[in-house]
Design a protein around this motif. Structure first.
Motif, PDB file in Angstrom:
ATOM      1  N   GLY A   1      -0.349  13.194   0.683  1.00 34.87           N
ATOM      2  CA  GLY A   1       0.770  13.888   1.326  1.00 34.87           C
ATOM      3  C   GLY A   1       1.450  13.005   2.364  1.00 34.87           C
ATOM      4  N   ASN A   2       1.523  11.738   2.077  1.00 35.06           N
ATOM      5  CA  ASN A   2       2.174  10.745   2.933  1.00 35.06           C
ATOM      6  C   ASN A   2       1.404  10.411   4.218  1.00 35.06           C
ATOM      7  OD1 ASN A   2       4.225   8.886   2.960  1.00 35.06           O
ATOM      8  ND2 ASN A   2       5.456  10.086   4.399  1.00 35.06           N
ATOM      9  N   ALA A   3       0.239  11.048   4.408  1.00 35.12           N
ATOM     10  CA  ALA A   3      -0.567  10.696   5.591  1.00 35.12           C
ATOM     11  C   ALA A   3      -1.728   9.803   5.163  1.00 35.12           C
ATOM     12  CB  ALA A   3      -1.101  11.964   6.236  1.00 35.12           C
ATOM     13  N   ILE A   4      -2.148   8.942   6.067  1.00 29.01           N
ATOM     14  CA  ILE A   4      -3.299   8.082   5.765  1.00 29.01           C
ATOM     15  C   ILE A   4      -4.565   8.936   5.763  1.00 29.01           C
ATOM     16  CG2 ILE A   4      -4.737   6.171   6.619  1.00 29.01           C
ATOM     17  CD1 ILE A   4      -2.090   5.099   5.677  1.00 29.01           C
ATOM     18  N   GLU A   5      -5.381   8.731   4.729  1.00 31.46           N
ATOM     19  CA  GLU A   5      -6.646   9.451   4.667  1.00 31.46           C
ATOM     20  C   GLU A   5      -7.786   8.432   4.508  1.00 31.46           C
ATOM     21  OE1 GLU A   5      -6.599  13.453   2.948  1.00 31.46           O
ATOM     22  OE2 GLU A   5      -8.235  12.727   1.667  1.00 31.46           O
ATOM     23  N   VAL A   6      -8.883   8.698   5.200  1.00 28.33           N
ATOM     24  CA  VAL A   6     -10.042   7.804   5.113  1.00 28.33           C
ATOM     25  C   VAL A   6     -11.200   8.578   4.504  1.00 28.33           C
ATOM     26  CG1 VAL A   6     -11.583   6.273   6.413  1.00 28.33           C
ATOM     27  CG2 VAL A   6      -9.234   6.649   7.220  1.00 28.33           C
TER      28      VAL A   6
ATOM     29  N   PHE B   1       8.517   1.089  -2.399  1.00 30.65           N
ATOM     30  CA  PHE B   1       7.419   2.053  -2.216  1.00 30.65           C
ATOM     31  C   PHE B   1       6.084   1.332  -2.111  1.00 30.65           C
ATOM     32  CE2 PHE B   1       3.985   4.714  -3.675  1.00 30.65           C
ATOM     33  CZ  PHE B   1       4.197   5.912  -3.018  1.00 30.65           C
ATOM     34  N   ASP B   2       5.847   0.400  -3.047  1.00 34.05           N
ATOM     35  CA  ASP B   2       4.562  -0.310  -3.043  1.00 34.05           C
ATOM     36  C   ASP B   2       4.400  -1.194  -1.809  1.00 34.05           C
ATOM     37  OD1 ASP B   2       2.865   0.488  -5.044  1.00 34.05           O
ATOM     38  OD2 ASP B   2       3.815  -0.749  -6.578  1.00 34.05           O
ATOM     39  N   ARG B   3       5.493  -1.826  -1.391  1.00 30.65           N
ATOM     40  CA  ARG B   3       5.384  -2.703  -0.212  1.00 30.65           C
ATOM     41  C   ARG B   3       5.056  -1.903   1.037  1.00 30.65           C
ATOM     42  NH1 ARG B   3      10.432  -6.956  -0.784  1.00 30.65           N
ATOM     43  NH2 ARG B   3      10.626  -6.769  -3.035  1.00 30.65           N
ATOM     44  N   VAL B   4       5.699  -0.735   1.157  1.00 25.52           N
ATOM     45  CA  VAL B   4       5.443   0.109   2.343  1.00 25.52           C
ATOM     46  C   VAL B   4       4.009   0.646   2.288  1.00 25.52           C
ATOM     47  CG1 VAL B   4       6.102   2.252   3.510  1.00 25.52           C
ATOM     48  CG2 VAL B   4       7.872   0.690   2.664  1.00 25.52           C
ATOM     49  N   LEU B   5       3.606   1.079   1.090  1.00 23.90           N
ATOM     50  CA  LEU B   5       2.231   1.575   0.921  1.00 23.90           C
ATOM     51  C   LEU B   5       1.226   0.478   1.302  1.00 23.90           C
ATOM     52  CD1 LEU B   5       0.360   3.864  -0.213  1.00 23.90           C
ATOM     53  CD2 LEU B   5       0.529   2.715  -2.437  1.00 23.90           C
ATOM     54  N   ALA B   6       1.471  -0.716   0.791  1.00 20.57           N
ATOM     55  CA  ALA B   6       0.562  -1.840   1.060  1.00 20.57           C
ATOM     56  C   ALA B   6       0.522  -2.169   2.550  1.00 20.57           C
ATOM     57  CB  ALA B   6       1.019  -3.068   0.267  1.00 20.57           C
ATOM     58  N   ALA B   7       1.673  -2.110   3.195  1.00 21.72           N
ATOM     59  CA  ALA B   7       1.726  -2.398   4.636  1.00 21.72           C
ATOM     60  C   ALA B   7       0.894  -1.371   5.399  1.00 21.72           C
ATOM     61  CB  ALA B   7       3.176  -2.372   5.112  1.00 21.72           C
ATOM     62  N   ARG B   8       1.065  -0.107   5.035  1.00 21.19           N
ATOM     63  CA  ARG B   8       0.367   0.968   5.767  1.00 21.19           C
ATOM     64  C   ARG B   8      -1.142   0.928   5.503  1.00 21.19           C
ATOM     65  NH1 ARG B   8       2.557   6.455   4.269  1.00 21.19           N
ATOM     66  NH2 ARG B   8       1.619   7.140   6.218  1.00 21.19           N
TER      67      ARG B   8
ATOM     68  N   ALA C   1      -9.526   7.932  -6.955  1.00 16.58           N
ATOM     69  CA  ALA C   1      -9.344   9.157  -6.165  1.00 16.58           C
ATOM     70  C   ALA C   1      -9.323   8.784  -4.683  1.00 16.58           C
ATOM     71  CB  ALA C   1     -10.471  10.132  -6.466  1.00 16.58           C
ATOM     72  N   GLY C   2      -8.913   9.759  -3.862  1.00 19.46           N
ATOM     73  CA  GLY C   2      -8.848   9.480  -2.420  1.00 19.46           C
ATOM     74  C   GLY C   2      -7.497   8.924  -2.012  1.00 19.46           C
ATOM     75  N   THR C   3      -6.628   8.741  -2.969  1.00 17.51           N
ATOM     76  CA  THR C   3      -5.261   8.324  -2.666  1.00 17.51           C
ATOM     77  C   THR C   3      -4.342   8.844  -3.774  1.00 17.51           C
ATOM     78  OG1 THR C   3      -3.848   6.466  -2.008  1.00 17.51           O
ATOM     79  CG2 THR C   3      -5.316   6.078  -3.874  1.00 17.51           C
ATOM     80  N   GLU C   4      -3.155   9.255  -3.389  1.00 14.57           N
ATOM     81  CA  GLU C   4      -2.232   9.739  -4.422  1.00 14.57           C
ATOM     82  C   GLU C   4      -1.672   8.582  -5.237  1.00 14.57           C
ATOM     83  OE1 GLU C   4      -0.970  13.861  -2.241  1.00 14.57           O
ATOM     84  OE2 GLU C   4       0.382  12.160  -2.057  1.00 14.57           O
ATOM     85  N   SER C   5      -1.477   7.476  -4.551  1.00 13.40           N
ATOM     86  CA  SER C   5      -0.950   6.315  -5.268  1.00 13.40           C
ATOM     87  C   SER C   5      -1.730   5.082  -4.849  1.00 13.40           C
ATOM     88  CB  SER C   5       0.537   6.135  -4.938  1.00 13.40           C
ATOM     89  OG  SER C   5       1.109   5.211  -5.818  1.00 13.40           O
ATOM     90  N   SER C   6      -1.987   4.188  -5.804  1.00 16.47           N
ATOM     91  CA  SER C   6      -2.636   2.922  -5.452  1.00 16.47           C
ATOM     92  C   SER C   6      -1.576   1.823  -5.530  1.00 16.47           C
ATOM     93  CB  SER C   6      -3.809   2.637  -6.382  1.00 16.47           C
ATOM     94  OG  SER C   6      -3.406   2.725  -7.716  1.00 16.47           O
ATOM     95  N   ILE C   7      -1.806   0.766  -4.784  1.00 12.35           N
ATOM     96  CA  ILE C   7      -0.825  -0.326  -4.721  1.00 12.35           C
ATOM     97  C   ILE C   7      -0.629  -0.911  -6.127  1.00 12.35           C
ATOM     98  CG2 ILE C   7      -0.353  -2.615  -3.766  1.00 12.35           C
ATOM     99  CD1 ILE C   7      -2.214  -1.775  -1.372  1.00 12.35           C
ATOM    100  N   GLY C   8       0.607  -1.046  -6.543  1.00  3.82           N
ATOM    101  CA  GLY C   8       0.917  -1.632  -7.851  1.00  3.82           C
ATOM    102  C   GLY C   8       1.358  -0.602  -8.880  1.00  3.82           C
ATOM    103  N   PHE C   9       0.934   0.636  -8.687  1.00  3.29           N
ATOM    104  CA  PHE C   9       1.265   1.680  -9.666  1.00  3.29           C
ATOM    105  C   PHE C   9       2.779   1.872  -9.765  1.00  3.29           C
ATOM    106  CE2 PHE C   9       2.004   6.354 -10.272  1.00  3.29           C
ATOM    107  CZ  PHE C   9       1.763   6.378 -11.640  1.00  3.29           C
ATOM    108  N   ASP C  10       3.417   2.054  -8.618  1.00  5.06           N
ATOM    109  CA  ASP C  10       4.856   2.328  -8.635  1.00  5.06           C
ATOM    110  C   ASP C  10       5.634   1.159  -9.242  1.00  5.06           C
ATOM    111  OD1 ASP C  10       7.055   4.160  -7.720  1.00  5.06           O
ATOM    112  OD2 ASP C  10       7.654   2.343  -6.649  1.00  5.06           O
ATOM    113  N   THR C  11       5.205  -0.048  -8.927  1.00  2.75           N
ATOM    114  CA  THR C  11       5.889  -1.223  -9.488  1.00  2.75           C
ATOM    115  C   THR C  11       5.713  -1.266 -11.004  1.00  2.75           C
ATOM    116  OG1 THR C  11       5.523  -2.436  -7.434  1.00  2.75           O
ATOM    117  CG2 THR C  11       6.055  -3.750  -9.381  1.00  2.75           C
TER     118      THR C  11
END
Ligand code: F6P
Length: 305
Positions: A274-279, A245-252, A117-127
């Motif tokens: 929602g495409n914004a960084i959340e902490v 998608f995953d590369r951009v997510l990982a970069a951000r 939780a705390g993120t809509e997508s985690s790195i690796g999911f889309d791949t």
């Protein structure tokens, strides 16, 4: 994960921070496997799956003694902050280091299961979804040519995120996920109903946490009398060229993690909503319930008639 390592290293270097990599996760931290990293050391890895730093499970780190050794490694190398890239287990370790040992730590969610939780997508999911989708598209060719039913098992631990996404994208006639109880007879009726309307093949996507695909296949064949095969996609889903998608997510997220450490935020996780960084505090990863979008399951049922 490589795209995230690259982002963390190059962001930190650009801020004048010295970076060390820990090989083999917490196991390497306990054993002191620390390697210096600079901007050049993360060149040419953006398109590679997996992690150049390697990964391992660590029994030793679960103990107080192991944790003390890990903290000793950090102190020995003068490491003042830690970015932990991983899934729920990694995050629990990060929380322990942060709250019980006072280590400044930021978590970056990376798991194909997408169960943090705390993120809509985690790195690796889309791949993982795209790798599974490609496989399902290929299997569909055989299913159609032989007029067969295929039951395809995908990963996801105890949740159905991969299965739901790939099932909807791949036009699966049935998607079995742990979040939605199913009746095997209703699944068979969907399949036989499709046959009566002229369908020549069917794909049933099963999340590994929902049922055993081999058993589901046997039951479907027995109930419908139709030729059925089963495929377990397995670890193929954990590799391959990462999607854009995953590369951009990982970069951000890598950038955001360094940003948070330098800003003095502690024991937190970064994500995107929602495409914004959340902490959030790192506990959010498991204290907030991560809900699967059940409307997608209904949509898949409507569309795959
Ligand atoms: O958590 C990621 C994951 O790939 C799960 O989907 C799967 O259940 C598990 O790891 C497999 O773990 P291992 O590689 O240790 O068998």
């Amino acid at each position: 994960m490589n795209a995230c390592i690259r982002s963390v290293v190059r962001t930190a270097v650009s801020r004048g921070v010295t970076v060390m990599g820990i090989r083999r996760g917490y196991d390497g931290l306990v054993r002191g496997e620390v390697v210096p990293m600079d901007a050049a050391s993360v060149g040419g890895i953006l398109n590679r799956g997996g992690t150049i730093l390697l990964t391992a499970r660590s029994e030793r780190f679960r103990t107080r003694e192991g944790q003390a050794e890990a903290v000793e490694t950090l102190q020995h190398h003068g490491i003042e902050g830690l970015v932990v890239i991983g899934g729920e287990g990694s995050f629990h370790g990060a929380r322990v280091l942060g709250t019980e040992w006072g280590v400044p730590v930021v978590g970056v969610p990376a798991t194909i299961d997408n169960d943090i939780a705390g993120t809509e997508s985690s790195i690796g999911f889309d791949t993982a979804v795209n790798v599974a989708l490609e496989a399902i598209d290929k299997i569909r060719d055989t299913a159609a040519s032989h007029e067969r039913i295929f039951v395809i098992e995908v990963m996801g631990r105890s949740v159905g995120f991969i299965a739901l996404e790939v099932g909807l994208a791949g036009g699966a006639e049935a998607i079995l996920i742990p979040e939605v109880p199913f009746d095997i007879h209703a699944v068979c009726q969907r399949i036989t109903g499709g046959r009566r309307r002229g369908k020549i093949s069917s794909i049933v996507v099963v999340a590994e946490g929902a049922a055993d695909a081999l058993e589901i296949g046997r039951q479907i064949e027995q109930i419908t009398g139709l030729d059925t095969r089963q495929t377990i996609l397995g670890h193929i889903q954990r590799g391959g060229t990462p999607t854009a998608f995953d590369r951009v997510l990982a970069a951000r997220l890598g950038f955001a993690a360094v940003d948070q450490l330098l800003a003095g935020r502690r024991t937190c996780m970064v994500g995107t909503v929602g495409n914004a960084i959340e902490v959030n505090d790192i506990d959010a990863a498991w204290t907030i319930e991560k809900k699967i979008d059940l409307s997608r399951h209904q949509l898949a049922q409507v569309l795959s008639v």
